[in-house]
Design a protein around this motif. Sequence first.
Motif, PDB file in Angstrom:
ATOM      1  N   SER A 143     -19.424  13.086  27.318  1.00  0.00           N
ATOM      2  CA  SER A 143     -20.490  13.020  26.319  1.00  0.00           C
ATOM      3  C   SER A 143     -19.915  13.203  24.921  1.00  0.00           C
ATOM      4  CB  SER A 143     -21.554  14.092  26.587  1.00  0.00           C
ATOM      5  OG  SER A 143     -21.138  15.358  26.123  1.00  0.00           O
ATOM      6  N   SER A 144     -20.750  13.003  23.929  1.00  0.00           N
ATOM      7  CA  SER A 144     -20.305  13.190  22.548  1.00  0.00           C
ATOM      8  C   SER A 144     -20.367  14.659  22.142  1.00  0.00           C
ATOM      9  CB  SER A 144     -21.166  12.354  21.600  1.00  0.00           C
ATOM     10  OG  SER A 144     -22.515  12.755  21.694  1.00  0.00           O
ATOM     11  N   LEU A 188     -44.465  17.446  19.961  1.00  0.00           N
ATOM     12  CA  LEU A 188     -43.549  17.174  21.066  1.00  0.00           C
ATOM     13  C   LEU A 188     -42.118  16.980  20.601  1.00  0.00           C
ATOM     14  CD1 LEU A 188     -45.592  14.832  23.414  1.00  0.00           C
ATOM     15  CD2 LEU A 188     -44.900  17.192  23.832  1.00  0.00           C
ATOM     16  N   LYS A 189     -41.937  16.351  19.465  1.00  0.00           N
ATOM     17  CA  LYS A 189     -40.595  16.091  18.948  1.00  0.00           C
ATOM     18  C   LYS A 189     -39.807  17.385  18.781  1.00  0.00           C
ATOM     19  CE  LYS A 189     -38.175  13.921  15.132  1.00  0.00           C
ATOM     20  NZ  LYS A 189     -38.307  13.270  13.844  1.00  0.00           N
ATOM     21  N   GLU A 190     -40.473  18.456  18.396  1.00  0.00           N
ATOM     22  CA  GLU A 190     -39.799  19.727  18.182  1.00  0.00           C
ATOM     23  C   GLU A 190     -39.450  20.436  19.491  1.00  0.00           C
ATOM     24  OE1 GLU A 190     -42.284  22.045  15.663  1.00  0.00           O
ATOM     25  OE2 GLU A 190     -42.390  20.497  14.130  1.00  0.00           O
ATOM     26  N   ARG A 191     -40.114  20.104  20.550  1.00  0.00           N
ATOM     27  CA  ARG A 191     -39.942  20.818  21.809  1.00  0.00           C
ATOM     28  C   ARG A 191     -38.995  20.134  22.796  1.00  0.00           C
ATOM     29  NH1 ARG A 191     -43.399  24.950  21.698  1.00  0.00           N
ATOM     30  NH2 ARG A 191     -45.330  24.708  20.549  1.00  0.00           N
ATOM     31  N   PHE A 192     -38.586  18.935  22.502  1.00  0.00           N
ATOM     32  CA  PHE A 192     -37.716  18.202  23.404  1.00  0.00           C
ATOM     33  C   PHE A 192     -36.428  17.844  22.686  1.00  0.00           C
ATOM     34  CE2 PHE A 192     -41.849  17.661  25.257  1.00  0.00           C
ATOM     35  CZ  PHE A 192     -41.594  17.742  26.606  1.00  0.00           C
ATOM     36  N   SER A 193     -35.373  17.743  23.462  1.00  0.00           N
ATOM     37  CA  SER A 193     -34.120  17.313  22.869  1.00  0.00           C
ATOM     38  C   SER A 193     -33.965  15.809  23.085  1.00  0.00           C
ATOM     39  CB  SER A 193     -32.941  18.074  23.478  1.00  0.00           C
ATOM     40  OG  SER A 193     -32.878  17.870  24.854  1.00  0.00           O
ATOM     41  N   VAL A 194     -33.262  15.198  22.182  1.00  0.00           N
ATOM     42  CA  VAL A 194     -33.033  13.765  22.243  1.00  0.00           C
ATOM     43  C   VAL A 194     -31.537  13.549  22.411  1.00  0.00           C
ATOM     44  CG1 VAL A 194     -33.212  11.595  20.962  1.00  0.00           C
ATOM     45  CG2 VAL A 194     -35.006  13.328  20.745  1.00  0.00           C
ATOM     46  N   TYR A 195     -31.184  12.680  23.333  1.00  0.00           N
ATOM     47  CA  TYR A 195     -29.782  12.345  23.514  1.00  0.00           C
ATOM     48  C   TYR A 195     -29.680  10.938  24.076  1.00  0.00           C
ATOM     49  CZ  TYR A 195     -31.113  14.304  28.049  1.00  0.00           C
ATOM     50  OH  TYR A 195     -31.774  14.611  29.210  1.00  0.00           O
ATOM     51  N   ARG A 196     -28.520  10.379  23.932  1.00  0.00           N
ATOM     52  CA  ARG A 196     -28.290   9.026  24.417  1.00  0.00           C
ATOM     53  C   ARG A 196     -28.023   9.053  25.920  1.00  0.00           C
ATOM     54  NH1 ARG A 196     -24.292   5.623  21.683  1.00  0.00           N
ATOM     55  NH2 ARG A 196     -22.973   6.675  23.180  1.00  0.00           N
ATOM     56  N   LEU A 197     -28.682   8.180  26.651  1.00  0.00           N
ATOM     57  CA  LEU A 197     -28.440   8.115  28.090  1.00  0.00           C
ATOM     58  C   LEU A 197     -26.993   7.733  28.378  1.00  0.00           C
ATOM     59  CD1 LEU A 197     -31.708   6.525  29.486  1.00  0.00           C
ATOM     60  CD2 LEU A 197     -30.919   8.887  29.681  1.00  0.00           C
ATOM     61  N   ALA A 198     -26.389   6.997  27.488  1.00  0.00           N
ATOM     62  CA  ALA A 198     -24.977   6.632  27.670  1.00  0.00           C
ATOM     63  C   ALA A 198     -24.099   7.873  27.709  1.00  0.00           C
ATOM     64  CB  ALA A 198     -24.524   5.700  26.554  1.00  0.00           C
ATOM     65  N   ASP A 199     -24.546   8.960  27.067  1.00  0.00           N
ATOM     66  CA  ASP A 199     -23.773  10.196  27.064  1.00  0.00           C
ATOM     67  C   ASP A 199     -23.887  10.958  28.379  1.00  0.00           C
ATOM     68  OD1 ASP A 199     -22.747   9.895  24.557  1.00  0.00           O
ATOM     69  OD2 ASP A 199     -24.131  11.290  23.591  1.00  0.00           O
ATOM     70  N   VAL A 200     -24.938  10.754  29.113  1.00  0.00           N
ATOM     71  CA  VAL A 200     -25.186  11.631  30.262  1.00  0.00           C
ATOM     72  C   VAL A 200     -25.294  10.926  31.608  1.00  0.00           C
ATOM     73  CG1 VAL A 200     -26.306  13.369  28.826  1.00  0.00           C
ATOM     74  CG2 VAL A 200     -27.689  11.605  29.908  1.00  0.00           C
ATOM     75  N   HIS A 201     -25.385   9.631  31.623  1.00  0.00           N
ATOM     76  CA  HIS A 201     -25.610   8.957  32.902  1.00  0.00           C
ATOM     77  C   HIS A 201     -24.436   9.087  33.876  1.00  0.00           C
ATOM     78  CE1 HIS A 201     -23.195   5.582  31.397  1.00  0.00           C
ATOM     79  NE2 HIS A 201     -23.199   5.118  32.622  1.00  0.00           N
ATOM     80  N   LYS A 202     -23.286   9.464  33.385  1.00  0.00           N
ATOM     81  CA  LYS A 202     -22.117   9.598  34.255  1.00  0.00           C
ATOM     82  C   LYS A 202     -21.940  11.010  34.822  1.00  0.00           C
ATOM     83  CE  LYS A 202     -19.645   5.914  31.945  1.00  0.00           C
ATOM     84  NZ  LYS A 202     -18.492   5.542  31.127  1.00  0.00           N
ATOM     85  N   PHE A 203     -22.808  11.934  34.432  1.00  0.00           N
ATOM     86  CA  PHE A 203     -22.701  13.290  34.980  1.00  0.00           C
ATOM     87  C   PHE A 203     -22.912  13.247  36.487  1.00  0.00           C
ATOM     88  CE2 PHE A 203     -24.363  15.392  30.815  1.00  0.00           C
ATOM     89  CZ  PHE A 203     -23.130  15.192  30.226  1.00  0.00           C
TER      90      PHE A 203
END
Length: 108
Positions: free
Chosen positions: A92-93, A17-32
Amino acid sequence: EFEFMISREIEPFILELKERFSVYRLADVHKFKAASTWHLFEHLNRWKNTGGWHVALKELRIILGADGKYPRFDSFRQWLIDPAVAEINEKSSLKIKRQALHGLENLL
């Protein structure tokens, strides 16, 4: 307290699963604000370590939920691509730029 077991048949899928999903910080995207920004960010984030993401225009329209909408490219770019890129760069970063390559959108 609880216990669970993973069957041998699905174990390889769970472990990959780790290879199939991207990981990002919610702080980076919650303002979209736009769903199209979120969708674009998810795809770009998966490819951030490769130096770029090449996507056909038709596929990009589907990803952004605009299949059948904005038939003219300039409208599609003005109302979906440019605002999404600006919002990603601002909130976002991940920092991206875009290039058109004869029917492809190249997002770096």
